[in-house]
Design a protein around this motif. Structure first.
Motif, short mmCIF file in Angstrom:
data_model
loop_
_atom_site.label_atom_id
_atom_site.label_comp_id
_atom_site.label_asym_id
_atom_site.label_seq_id
_atom_site.Cartn_x
_atom_site.Cartn_y
_atom_site.Cartn_z
N MET A 1 0.82 -1.21 0.00
CA MET A 1 0.00 0.00 0.00
C MET A 1 0.86 1.26 0.00
N ARG A 2 1.96 1.23 0.75
CA ARG A 2 2.82 2.41 0.83
C ARG A 2 3.43 2.76 -0.53
N ALA A 3 3.62 1.76 -1.38
CA ALA A 3 4.20 2.01 -2.70
C ALA A 3 3.31 2.93 -3.54
N TRP A 4 2.04 3.05 -3.19
CA TRP A 4 1.11 3.90 -3.92
C TRP A 4 1.15 5.35 -3.43
N MET A 5 1.81 5.60 -2.30
CA MET A 5 1.74 6.91 -1.66
C MET A 5 2.65 7.95 -2.32
N THR A 6 2.23 9.22 -2.22
CA THR A 6 3.07 10.31 -2.67
C THR A 6 4.33 10.37 -1.82
N ARG A 7 5.44 10.76 -2.43
CA ARG A 7 6.69 10.89 -1.70
C ARG A 7 6.82 12.27 -1.04
N GLU A 8 5.83 13.12 -1.25
CA GLU A 8 5.86 14.46 -0.67
C GLU A 8 5.25 14.40 0.73
N ALA A 9 6.11 14.37 1.74
CA ALA A 9 5.66 14.20 3.12
C ALA A 9 4.64 15.24 3.56
N LYS A 10 4.74 16.42 3.00
CA LYS A 10 3.83 17.50 3.37
C LYS A 10 2.38 17.16 3.08
N TYR A 11 2.15 16.35 2.05
CA TYR A 11 0.79 16.05 1.63
C TYR A 11 0.38 14.60 1.89
N ALA A 12 1.31 13.76 2.32
CA ALA A 12 1.01 12.35 2.53
C ALA A 12 0.42 12.11 3.92
N ASP A 13 -0.74 11.49 3.97
CA ASP A 13 -1.36 11.10 5.24
C ASP A 13 -1.37 9.57 5.29
N TRP A 14 -0.20 9.00 5.57
CA TRP A 14 -0.06 7.55 5.57
C TRP A 14 -0.96 6.91 6.62
N ALA A 15 -1.17 7.58 7.75
CA ALA A 15 -1.98 7.00 8.82
C ALA A 15 -3.41 6.70 8.35
N SER A 16 -3.96 7.57 7.51
CA SER A 16 -5.33 7.34 7.04
C SER A 16 -5.42 6.11 6.14
N VAL A 17 -4.33 5.82 5.44
CA VAL A 17 -4.30 4.66 4.55
C VAL A 17 -3.96 3.39 5.34
N ALA A 18 -2.92 3.46 6.16
CA ALA A 18 -2.52 2.30 6.97
C ALA A 18 -3.63 1.89 7.93
N GLY A 19 -4.47 2.84 8.32
CA GLY A 19 -5.56 2.54 9.24
C GLY A 19 -6.60 1.60 8.67
N GLN A 20 -6.54 1.32 7.37
CA GLN A 20 -7.47 0.39 6.75
C GLN A 20 -7.08 -1.06 7.02
N VAL A 21 -5.86 -1.26 7.50
CA VAL A 21 -5.37 -2.63 7.75
C VAL A 21 -5.53 -2.96 9.23
N PRO A 22 -6.10 -4.11 9.54
CA PRO A 22 -6.31 -4.51 10.95
C PRO A 22 -4.99 -4.63 11.71
N ASP A 23 -5.08 -4.59 13.02
CA ASP A 23 -3.89 -4.77 13.84
C ASP A 23 -3.38 -6.20 13.68
N PRO A 24 -2.16 -6.47 14.11
CA PRO A 24 -1.56 -7.80 13.91
C PRO A 24 -2.40 -8.96 14.43
N VAL A 25 -3.03 -8.79 15.58
CA VAL A 25 -3.83 -9.88 16.14
C VAL A 25 -5.03 -10.19 15.26
N LEU A 26 -5.73 -9.15 14.83
CA LEU A 26 -6.91 -9.36 13.98
C LEU A 26 -6.51 -9.92 12.62
N TRP A 27 -5.40 -9.43 12.07
CA TRP A 27 -4.93 -9.97 10.79
C TRP A 27 -4.63 -11.46 10.93
N SER A 28 -4.03 -11.85 12.05
CA SER A 28 -3.72 -13.26 12.29
C SER A 28 -4.99 -14.10 12.36
N ARG A 29 -6.01 -13.58 13.00
CA ARG A 29 -7.29 -14.30 13.09
C ARG A 29 -7.93 -14.43 11.71
#
Length: 231
Positions: free
Chosen positions: A118-146
């Protein structure tokens, strides 16, 4: 008859992600997006109406699903997720990005691989990148494992993408604002099909509003998942 989606479904994960930090980037996006209106008018008004390769001219506002179907699809990658497509059109890129966000396979992909893809799709301009909003779509490690224990995986079908009315109005009000960051707001609709062990499956309608950066002479990138206030 379709089975009901299990509670582990990734499709709804992140729906309650805090909106405050995304509001900031969308506010910037709206300001940035404004200038595109005049650019689009200039590009589509001279010539055959198709944006030249490598430009950031978007598809006509409110484009229909049929016209969007001709958009380039993401190229196949060797990793767990498809690579970002080389597209200079915001709506076409948003459609591809939504399909990527709604697709996963816990049978073959680890959580870290999912995030890296997913990160490979992100803009490299840190000023405009909100990675948290994108990464937040992925469950935490425990839920992903389940989810992985249930062999859960999903595919997506995108039906259409369009500029929200608020974005188009902002462009009309201030056509020059977009030239700072070249960020466009695009809402995408589609369907996600989820499957798991023992033949379990289900489907649900999906919608997401994305902030897409498309600078002139550059391919588009993903900046953020925007709040659903620009439908």
């Amino acid at each position: 008859m379709r089975s009901q989606l299990p509670s582990l479904s990734l499709s709804s994960y992140g729906a309650s992600w805090p909106v405050n930090r995304r509001i900031a980037i969308v506010t910037c996006a709206i300001a940035v997006l404004l200038a595109l209106a005049s650019i689009v008018a200039a590009v589509t008004g001279s010539g055959n109406g198709h944006p030249a390769a490598g430009t950031a001219a978007p598809a006509p506002a409110g484009s229909s699903p049929s016209s969007a179907e001709t958009s380039p699809k993401p190229s196949s990658g060797t990793g767990p997720l498809s690579r970002p497509p080389q597209i200079a059109d915001p709506v076409a890129f948003a459609r591809a990005a939504a399909q990527m966000l709604w697709s996963y396979d816990t049978r073959a992909t680890s959580r870290d691989q999912q995030l890296a893809g997913m990160r490979a799709w992100m803009t490299r301009e840190a000023k405009y990148a909100d990675w948290a909003s994108v990464a937040g779509q992925v469950p935490d490690p425990v839920l992903w494992s389940r989810m992985a224990d249930q062999d859960q995986h999903a595919t997506a079908h995108v039906t259409e993408g369009h500029y929200p009315s608020a974005f188009k109005q902002a462009l009309a009000d201030d056509p020059s604002a977009i030239t700072e960051a070249y960020i466009y707001v695009v809402t995408v609709n589609g369907t996600q099909q989820v499957a798991w062990k023992k033949g379990g499956s289900g489907a649900e309608e999906r919608a997401v509003t994305l902030a897409i950066q498309c600078r002139p002479n550059h391919d588009c990138t993903l900046a953020a998942i925007a709040p659903s206030v620009t439908q």
